[in-house]
Design a protein around this motif. Structure first.
Motif, mmCIF file in Angstrom:
data_model
loop_
_atom_site.group_PDB
_atom_site.id
_atom_site.type_symbol
_atom_site.label_atom_id
_atom_site.label_comp_id
_atom_site.label_asym_id
_atom_site.label_seq_id
_atom_site.Cartn_x
_atom_site.Cartn_y
_atom_site.Cartn_z
ATOM 1 N N HIS A 80 0.837 -1.198 0.000
ATOM 2 C CA HIS A 80 0.000 0.000 0.000
ATOM 3 C C HIS A 80 0.875 1.253 0.000
ATOM 4 O O HIS A 80 1.818 1.365 0.788
ATOM 5 C CB HIS A 80 -0.911 0.021 1.228
ATOM 6 C CG HIS A 80 -1.910 -1.081 1.224
ATOM 7 N ND1 HIS A 80 -3.130 -0.962 0.615
ATOM 8 C CD2 HIS A 80 -1.859 -2.326 1.738
ATOM 9 C CE1 HIS A 80 -3.800 -2.094 0.762
ATOM 10 N NE2 HIS A 80 -3.042 -2.932 1.434
ATOM 11 N N PHE A 81 0.526 2.168 -0.882
ATOM 12 C CA PHE A 81 1.225 3.435 -1.001
ATOM 13 C C PHE A 81 0.206 4.566 -1.052
ATOM 14 O O PHE A 81 -0.927 4.373 -1.479
ATOM 15 C CB PHE A 81 2.066 3.496 -2.284
ATOM 16 C CG PHE A 81 3.192 2.516 -2.318
ATOM 17 C CD1 PHE A 81 4.446 2.869 -1.842
ATOM 18 C CD2 PHE A 81 3.010 1.241 -2.812
ATOM 19 C CE1 PHE A 81 5.488 1.964 -1.869
ATOM 20 C CE2 PHE A 81 4.051 0.325 -2.849
ATOM 21 C CZ PHE A 81 5.289 0.698 -2.374
ATOM 22 N N THR A 82 0.626 5.727 -0.612
ATOM 23 C CA THR A 82 -0.155 6.944 -0.722
ATOM 24 C C THR A 82 0.675 7.956 -1.489
ATOM 25 O O THR A 82 1.887 8.027 -1.293
ATOM 26 C CB THR A 82 -0.493 7.510 0.679
ATOM 27 O OG1 THR A 82 -1.241 6.534 1.392
ATOM 28 C CG2 THR A 82 -1.287 8.781 0.586
ATOM 29 N N ILE A 83 0.025 8.716 -2.360
ATOM 30 C CA ILE A 83 0.735 9.764 -3.084
ATOM 31 C C ILE A 83 0.507 11.084 -2.360
ATOM 32 O O ILE A 83 -0.634 11.491 -2.135
ATOM 33 C CB ILE A 83 0.249 9.864 -4.536
ATOM 34 C CG1 ILE A 83 0.461 8.532 -5.257
ATOM 35 C CG2 ILE A 83 0.968 10.990 -5.262
ATOM 36 C CD1 ILE A 83 -0.133 8.487 -6.643
ATOM 37 N N THR A 84 1.597 11.725 -1.967
ATOM 38 C CA THR A 84 1.527 13.017 -1.289
ATOM 39 C C THR A 84 2.137 14.088 -2.195
ATOM 40 O O THR A 84 2.609 13.787 -3.284
ATOM 41 C CB THR A 84 2.293 12.987 0.048
ATOM 42 O OG1 THR A 84 3.689 12.849 -0.238
ATOM 43 C CG2 THR A 84 1.830 11.844 0.931
ATOM 44 N N SER A 85 2.168 15.301 -1.718
ATOM 45 C CA SER A 85 2.754 16.390 -2.506
ATOM 46 C C SER A 85 4.256 16.220 -2.698
ATOM 47 O O SER A 85 4.843 16.796 -3.609
ATOM 48 C CB SER A 85 2.467 17.738 -1.845
ATOM 49 O OG SER A 85 3.018 17.763 -0.547
ATOM 50 N N THR A 86 4.881 15.383 -1.864
ATOM 51 C CA THR A 86 6.328 15.160 -1.982
ATOM 52 C C THR A 86 6.679 13.830 -2.635
ATOM 53 O O THR A 86 7.844 13.499 -2.793
ATOM 54 C CB THR A 86 7.012 15.234 -0.610
ATOM 55 O OG1 THR A 86 6.423 14.256 0.250
ATOM 56 C CG2 THR A 86 6.855 16.626 0.000
ATOM 57 N N GLY A 87 5.672 13.032 -3.000
ATOM 58 C CA GLY A 87 5.933 11.761 -3.664
ATOM 59 C C GLY A 87 5.185 10.610 -3.027
ATOM 60 O O GLY A 87 4.232 10.789 -2.280
ATOM 61 N N TRP A 88 5.650 9.395 -3.331
ATOM 62 C CA TRP A 88 5.027 8.164 -2.844
ATOM 63 C C TRP A 88 5.478 7.862 -1.417
ATOM 64 O O TRP A 88 6.653 7.972 -1.101
ATOM 65 C CB TRP A 88 5.428 6.993 -3.722
ATOM 66 C CG TRP A 88 4.864 7.052 -5.109
ATOM 67 C CD1 TRP A 88 5.287 7.857 -6.114
ATOM 68 C CD2 TRP A 88 3.792 6.299 -5.622
ATOM 69 N NE1 TRP A 88 4.546 7.638 -7.239
ATOM 70 C CE2 TRP A 88 3.616 6.675 -6.965
ATOM 71 C CE3 TRP A 88 2.964 5.328 -5.091
ATOM 72 C CZ2 TRP A 88 2.638 6.117 -7.772
ATOM 73 C CZ3 TRP A 88 2.000 4.761 -5.910
ATOM 74 C CH2 TRP A 88 1.839 5.155 -7.218
ATOM 75 N N VAL A 89 4.527 7.444 -0.572
ATOM 76 C CA VAL A 89 4.827 7.061 0.807
ATOM 77 C C VAL A 89 4.289 5.653 1.029
ATOM 78 O O VAL A 89 3.109 5.379 0.793
ATOM 79 C CB VAL A 89 4.176 8.036 1.816
ATOM 80 C CG1 VAL A 89 4.411 7.574 3.246
ATOM 81 C CG2 VAL A 89 4.685 9.451 1.610
ATOM 82 N N THR A 126 2.784 2.719 3.039
ATOM 83 C CA THR A 126 1.954 2.697 4.239
ATOM 84 C C THR A 126 1.722 1.303 4.817
ATOM 85 O O THR A 126 1.235 1.195 5.931
ATOM 86 C CB THR A 126 0.581 3.354 3.967
ATOM 87 O OG1 THR A 126 -0.065 2.665 2.898
ATOM 88 C CG2 THR A 126 0.741 4.818 3.619
#
Length: 51
Positions: free
Chosen positions: A11-20, A22
């Motif tokens: 599982h990944f989340t896309i944020t304003s700084t890139g992929w995180v 989770t």
């Protein structure tokens, strides 16, 4: 180190700084993708587990 998992979903989340990253889900729901895309995912997973 090996986890012993034959299948899991990452599982990944896309944020304003890139992929995180989770988490890891050993009981992932992939069947919706298989149905929507018309892909034989169940058969591919069964084949991989019986090698």
């Amino acid at each position: 180190m090996r986890s012993g998992l034959s299948f899991c979903a990452l599982h990944f989340t896309i944020t304003s700084t890139g992929w995180v990253f989770t988490g890891v889900d050993p009981r992932a729901r992939w069947d919706g993708f298989a149905i929507d895309l018309g892909l034989p995912l169940a058969e591919a997973i069964a084949d991989a587990l019986t090698l």
